[in-house]
Design a protein around this motif. Structure first.
Motif, PDB file in Angstrom:
ATOM      1  N   PHE A 130       0.820  -1.211   0.000  1.00 44.48           N
ATOM      2  CA  PHE A 130       0.000   0.000   0.000  1.00 44.48           C
ATOM      3  C   PHE A 130       0.861   1.271   0.000  1.00 44.48           C
ATOM      4  O   PHE A 130       0.352   2.365  -0.241  1.00 44.48           O
TER       5      PHE A 130
ATOM      6  N   ILE B 142      -5.826   3.898  -2.873  1.00 40.67           N
ATOM      7  CA  ILE B 142      -6.362   3.683  -1.526  1.00 40.67           C
ATOM      8  C   ILE B 142      -6.674   5.017  -0.866  1.00 40.67           C
ATOM      9  O   ILE B 142      -7.722   5.186  -0.235  1.00 40.67           O
TER      10      ILE B 142
ATOM     11  N   LEU C 295      -5.402  -6.621  -2.504  1.00 44.95           N
ATOM     12  CA  LEU C 295      -4.829  -6.170  -1.242  1.00 44.95           C
ATOM     13  C   LEU C 295      -5.896  -6.141  -0.148  1.00 44.95           C
ATOM     14  O   LEU C 295      -5.663  -6.597   0.986  1.00 44.95           O
ATOM     15  N   THR C 296      -7.058  -5.625  -0.476  1.00 45.93           N
ATOM     16  CA  THR C 296      -8.151  -5.552   0.499  1.00 45.93           C
ATOM     17  C   THR C 296      -8.522  -6.939   0.998  1.00 45.93           C
ATOM     18  O   THR C 296      -8.645  -7.176   2.210  1.00 45.93           O
TER      19      THR C 296
ATOM     20  N   CYS D 272      -5.814  -8.686   3.152  1.00 44.26           N
ATOM     21  CA  CYS D 272      -5.791  -8.115   4.494  1.00 44.26           C
ATOM     22  C   CYS D 272      -6.921  -8.690   5.346  1.00 44.26           C
ATOM     23  O   CYS D 272      -6.706  -9.106   6.493  1.00 44.26           O
TER      24      CYS D 272
ATOM     25  N   TRP E 103      -8.171   2.552   7.804  1.00 47.37           N
ATOM     26  CA  TRP E 103      -7.868   1.409   6.931  1.00 47.37           C
ATOM     27  C   TRP E 103      -6.390   1.389   6.591  1.00 47.37           C
ATOM     28  O   TRP E 103      -5.766   0.319   6.586  1.00 47.37           O
ATOM     29  N   LYS E 104      -5.807   2.529   6.333  1.00 49.97           N
ATOM     30  CA  LYS E 104      -4.371   2.600   6.036  1.00 49.97           C
ATOM     31  C   LYS E 104      -3.539   2.126   7.233  1.00 49.97           C
ATOM     32  O   LYS E 104      -2.501   1.477   7.070  1.00 49.97           O
TER      33      LYS E 104
ATOM     34  N   GLU F  29      -4.529  -0.125   9.341  1.00 48.26           N
ATOM     35  CA  GLU F  29      -4.701  -1.578   9.348  1.00 48.26           C
ATOM     36  C   GLU F  29      -3.790  -2.230   8.312  1.00 48.26           C
ATOM     37  O   GLU F  29      -3.167  -3.257   8.573  1.00 48.26           O
ATOM     38  N   LEU F  30      -3.712  -1.628   7.146  1.00 46.62           N
ATOM     39  CA  LEU F  30      -2.824  -2.148   6.098  1.00 46.62           C
ATOM     40  C   LEU F  30      -1.365  -2.079   6.547  1.00 46.62           C
ATOM     41  O   LEU F  30      -0.574  -2.976   6.234  1.00 46.62           O
TER      42      LEU F  30
ATOM     43  N   LYS G  66      -0.402  -4.989   8.764  1.00 48.49           N
ATOM     44  CA  LYS G  66      -0.332  -6.284   8.093  1.00 48.49           C
ATOM     45  C   LYS G  66       0.561  -6.264   6.849  1.00 48.49           C
ATOM     46  O   LYS G  66       0.625  -7.238   6.112  1.00 48.49           O
ATOM     47  N   ARG G  67       1.264  -5.153   6.646  1.00 50.95           N
ATOM     48  CA  ARG G  67       2.046  -4.978   5.424  1.00 50.95           C
ATOM     49  C   ARG G  67       3.048  -6.104   5.198  1.00 50.95           C
ATOM     50  O   ARG G  67       3.093  -6.716   4.121  1.00 50.95           O
TER      51      ARG G  67
END
Length: 327
Positions: free
Chosen positions: A98, A107, A149-150, A153, A268-269, A271-272, A275-276
Motif C-alpha cells: 500500500f 487507496i 490487497l483488500t 488483508c 484502513w491505512k 490496518e494495512l 499487516k504490510r
C-alpha cells in the motif's frame, strides 16, 4: 462481538464463544474437526512437491478450510487455485504494497476500503467508491491490485473467515472510461478465476447510484455467478433504502453513515500498515506446477466453450459502452 465473552472449549484460537457457535452452525467447525483438518491440510502442504514456501500457520490454512466448510480435499483444491491465480496474474495479485505510489494513491482516494466497524452479523463491510478511481490515471491492474490487497488483508482475520464479508458499492460518478478500462479477455478470466480461487465468503452485495445504462452489465454478470451469489446482490434506488438493510455505523458519512469517509480511509491505512509485512510475505509462496488442480475433460470442454462465449459477450458490451454516455 463482545470482547468480555468467555472462550468456549476449543477456543484456543482466541475467538469468543458467540463466534464459535456461528462457526459450528454455518461451517461445521468444532475443536476436533478444526484440529484434525488442520493437521491433514498442513501435512499435505508439507509433502506436496508442487508447493514451495507456503505458510502453514493456522490462520492461513483456516481461510481455505472455513471457505469449504472443512472439506479437506476441497480446501486443498482451493489453495492450489489461489496460488495459481497469483502465479497467472502476478501483475495484479503480488507486490501488494500500500506504500507503492500508484496503489497508495488509489487507496488514499477511497476507491476501496473496509469500514472499521463490523455490522450486526459481525461482518467486515467493504466499501467500493467509483469516484475514488480515475480511469485516466489508474489502470485495470491498479484496480485489481487494490481489490486483492483488500481481500488479503481481511482474510487474515479469523473472525472474517467465519462471518464473511458484506460489500457496498457506490456507482455515482461512473463513466464510460471506467467500463472500458479493462481488456475484455483479461476481465473475463480474472472474474471467473477469482470467484473460484479466493477463499472468501461474500454474504451480501449492496449497490447504490447505479446508472440505468450500467444495470444491464450487472445483470450480465449476475447471470454468470452462482444462484446463491446472484440472490445476495441487491441494487437500491437511494441511500435511504440502503440504510434499511445496512447498519449506519458501517457506512461513511457520505453514504448516510456517521463517520467521515476520510477518517475511515485513514483507519484502513493503519490496518494495512500493521499487516504490510505479512501480506508482502505471501509472495514467497509458490506453485511450481498446476498438475494437482483437478480437471474433468468434458467439464473443461464445456468450460472452455462457455469462457470463449463469455469473452465475446464482454467484448460486445465494451463496444456498446464506448457509444454510451452516462447521466
Amino acid at each position: 462481538m463482545k470482547e468480555k465473552e468467555t472462550i468456549a472449549e476449543g477456543g484456543e484460537q482466541g475467538l469468543p464463544e458467540s463466534l464459535l457457535k456461528i462457526a459450528k452452525r454455518e461451517l461445521r467447525e468444532d475443536k476436533c474437526t478444526r484440529e484434525q483438518s488442520l493437521d491433514q491440510l498442513r501435512a499435505w502442504v508439507q509433502k506436496n512437491e508442487d508447493l514451495q514456501n507456503v505458510r502453514c500457520d493456522d490462520t492461513f490454512l483456516l481461510r481455505f478450510l472455513r471457505a469449504k466448510k472443512f472439506s479437506v480435499p476441497m480446501a486443498e483444491q482451493t489453495l492450489l487455485k489461489y496460488l495459481n491465480i497469483r502465479r497467472t496474474f502476478p501483475h495484479m495479485s503480488t507486490k501488494l504494497d500500500f506504500l507503492e505510489p500508484r496503489l497508495g494513491d488509489l487507496i488514499d482516494q477511497g476507491y476501496i476500503f473496509a469500514a472499521p466497524r463490523r455490522d450486526r452479523h459481525g461482518r467486515r463491510v467493504v466499501i467500493i467508491n467509483a469516484k475514488g478511481l480515475n480511469p485516466k490515471v489508474h489502470t485495470s491492474c491498479d484496480q485489481a491490485k487494490a481489490h486483492f490487497l483488500t481481500y488479503e488483508c481481511l482474510m487474515e482475520e479469523q473472525e472474517t473467515q467465519i462471518t464473511g464479508l458484506s460489500h457496498v458499492g457506490d456507482f455515482a460518478g461512473v463513466t464510460t472510461a471506467h467500463v472500458t478500462n479493462w481488456n475484455p479477455t483479461e476481465f473475463a478470466r480474472i472474474f471467473k478465476w477469482g470467484e473460484q480461487s479466493l477463499p472468501l465468503r461474500h454474504k451480501e452485495i449492496h449497490l447504490i447510484n447505479v446508472p440505468s445504462t450500467l444495470k444491464w452489465l450487472i445483470d450480465f454478470v449476475k447471470n454468470r455467478v452462482s444462484s446463491k451469489m446472484k440472490n445476495r446482490l441487491i441494487i437500491y434506488g437511494s441511500e435511504k433504502e440502503l440504510l434499511k438493510a445496512m447498519d449506519a455505523d458501517c457506512l461513511p458519512e457520505e453514504m448516510g453513515g456517521h463517520m467521515p469517509m476520510r477518517e475511515m480511509i485513514e483507519l484502513w491505512k493503519q490496518e494495512l500498515a500493521r499487516k504490510r509485512e505479512l501480506i508482502l510475505g505471501l509472495d514467497q509462496s509458490m506453485l511450481l506446477s498446476d498438475r494437482g488442480i483437478q480437471r474433468r475433460s468434458s467439464y473443461n470442454s464445456e468450460k472452455s466453450s462457455a469462457g470463449t462465449n463469455f469473452v465475446s459477450q464482454i467484448e460486445s458490451i465494451e463496444g456498446s459502452f464506448r457509444k454510451l454516455e452516462f447521466d
